[in-house]
Design an enzyme around this catalytic site. Sequence first.
Site, mmCIF file in Angstrom:
data_model
loop_
_atom_site.group_PDB
_atom_site.id
_atom_site.type_symbol
_atom_site.label_atom_id
_atom_site.label_comp_id
_atom_site.label_asym_id
_atom_site.label_seq_id
_atom_site.Cartn_x
_atom_site.Cartn_y
_atom_site.Cartn_z
ATOM 1 N N ARG A 16 0.768 -1.375 -0.137
ATOM 2 C CA ARG A 16 -0.231 -0.065 0.112
ATOM 3 C C ARG A 16 0.944 1.177 -0.113
ATOM 4 O O ARG A 16 1.648 1.318 0.753
ATOM 5 C CB ARG A 16 -0.924 0.072 1.267
ATOM 6 C CG ARG A 16 -1.941 -1.042 1.387
ATOM 7 C CD ARG A 16 -3.181 -0.710 0.598
ATOM 8 N NE ARG A 16 -4.034 -1.698 0.239
ATOM 9 C CZ ARG A 16 -4.866 -1.985 -0.852
ATOM 10 N NH1 ARG A 16 -5.107 -0.852 -1.546
ATOM 11 N NH2 ARG A 16 -5.829 -2.670 -0.749
ATOM 12 N N CYS A 78 -7.008 -11.272 -14.053
ATOM 13 C CA CYS A 78 -5.608 -11.546 -13.085
ATOM 14 C C CYS A 78 -4.651 -12.149 -14.055
ATOM 15 O O CYS A 78 -3.349 -12.215 -13.769
ATOM 16 C CB CYS A 78 -5.909 -12.810 -12.289
ATOM 17 S SG CYS A 78 -7.233 -12.496 -11.028
ATOM 18 N N GLY A 111 -10.189 -4.211 0.512
ATOM 19 C CA GLY A 111 -11.550 -4.997 0.334
ATOM 20 C C GLY A 111 -11.905 -6.072 -0.914
ATOM 21 O O GLY A 111 -10.986 -6.213 -1.754
ATOM 22 N N ARG A 184 -10.456 -14.250 11.165
ATOM 23 C CA ARG A 184 -12.141 -14.248 10.775
ATOM 24 C C ARG A 184 -12.610 -15.330 9.630
ATOM 25 O O ARG A 184 -11.784 -15.323 8.547
ATOM 26 C CB ARG A 184 -12.327 -12.830 10.364
ATOM 27 C CG ARG A 184 -13.835 -12.538 10.299
ATOM 28 C CD ARG A 184 -14.209 -11.019 10.064
ATOM 29 N NE ARG A 184 -13.586 -10.457 8.908
ATOM 30 C CZ ARG A 184 -14.070 -10.593 7.599
ATOM 31 N NH1 ARG A 184 -15.388 -11.014 7.470
ATOM 32 N NH2 ARG A 184 -13.565 -9.954 6.693
ATOM 33 N N CYS A 196 -5.755 -13.645 -0.419
ATOM 34 C CA CYS A 196 -4.870 -12.663 -0.912
ATOM 35 C C CYS A 196 -5.506 -11.288 -0.761
ATOM 36 O O CYS A 196 -6.712 -11.155 -0.892
ATOM 37 C CB CYS A 196 -4.166 -12.991 -2.015
ATOM 38 S SG CYS A 196 -5.002 -12.428 -3.518
#
Lengths: 375, 141
Positions: A16, A78, A111, A184, A196
């Site tokens: 990021r 992808c 997300g 989670r 991923c």
Amino acid sequence: MTDVAIAGTGLHPFGRFEGTTVTEMGVSAVRAALADAGDPDFQAAFCATVYSGVAAGHKVLGALGRTGMPIVNVEAGCASGGAALMLATGAIRARQYDTALVFGMEKMPKGIIRSSFFEPWREQAGLAATPAYFALRAQRLMRESGVTKEQLADVVVKNRTNGLENPNAMFRKPTSAEEVLASRLVCEPLHLHMLCSPNEGAAAVVVRRADLAPGAPEVAAAALRSHLPGSVLGEATPLSGVDDDDITPPSTLAAEAALSEAGITPDDLDLVECQDTDAAREVLAYEELGLCAHGEGARLVADGTTWPTGSLPVNVSGGLLSKGEPLGASALGQIVELADQLRERAGPRQVDGARVGMAHTVGRGANASVVVVTR
Amino acid sequence: MHAPPVHDGLFDEDEHGNPYLRGGRCGACGRLQFPLATTCPACGSGQIEEVRLAAHGTLWGWTAVTAPPPGYLGDVPFGFGVVELDDGLRVITRIEEPDPAGLELGMPMQLALVELAHSGPDREVAASPVTTYTFVPVGAT
């Protein structure tokens, strides 16, 4: 036929990077690849990206004052980077160009990836839940190949352990199967750490006629395939399908084409970088790529075969589970890793004596790419 | 009576008020399809005859979605899976059982319609309720 060499590679780390534009990341990777190749002139550029907008590749090369040649922006989900490499390799083999630049970059939102692929109603009805499709594929693999959740966790442990040694990876913390299974639950059987992360990054490769880059690794095959109709759980994600036991998946189509093109069998491979969008996808890739028989994918993790010390290391880079997945850059990131391995400059990740590597991506479209690199 | 359908052309109700999915059968290769389209995804033929797909089937795959996917209008968690209809077509669908442990391979499933209306203040979209198709485990109350 003209052989094609990988004359140079470059990477902007995957992660990021707030404040860094996608163009800047592309510039960084392209500069590094051109420098690594000795700054040759190139007669064409192929830019892989999915979400970067109109003329994304032109912006990168415009920033570098390196325009005038054909610049083609390539989208194949992808597998976009694999598609761009296929086009460049084919053009050099056909002697259309001596040298081509192939690069890819992405800056993904956090997300679940929102995609224009799905119609709005399908999103509203909850039927565009990408991780749920991964989960259904994982459940089927567990049922048909006897894979356990613990074995899925072990895939994550393997790749995250490998990623510890990769300074360009996003996740560089050790993990355990217990920790993965305690994360989670996103969609049974997939927990958060088994998936991923879409992220940001760029990768670039300079390909040349092999006689212009003596001693460099070569692209022995670059195959791209799409899906055959009918499989309800295939990456094309249709809303219906039929019994698909006799329908060959696109990854198998691409692998068979690439192995044939390279004149090798899976036994000849020294290492593989494969699509580990989720932990089950890696095990499924073992089976679809022919690295083992159908139903035996779990064994390759359990008996250590695909760990770095095994006979066929898979995702020594850390895979997408460690690096994250910047769509347009991820397939070329695999090529950068394979080239580094074959040039014996992979540092602590080095696979001893690596001479033949395979890179695999598969995703929306459906698209699957398989590249074989040799030295 | 129902909220408007999430999309036109996906489902309808028969003369007894029982829902069915609107599918198609290819006049050239015989392949069933859902949703109903103007061409056959198997052979490309344009000879598509509309058919009422079987409203009953068996469960072939399932999971649960625990976080709202982008644009989704309903509540979480919700069941999600594949039902193999009695006429052979496998359909991606919402499932009215949000606990995967409450489902098993091959269990009988019946088509139903369900209204989606989000109830949390934290949702990305505020929209009117819509009706969509779903499958319910037979025998569930």
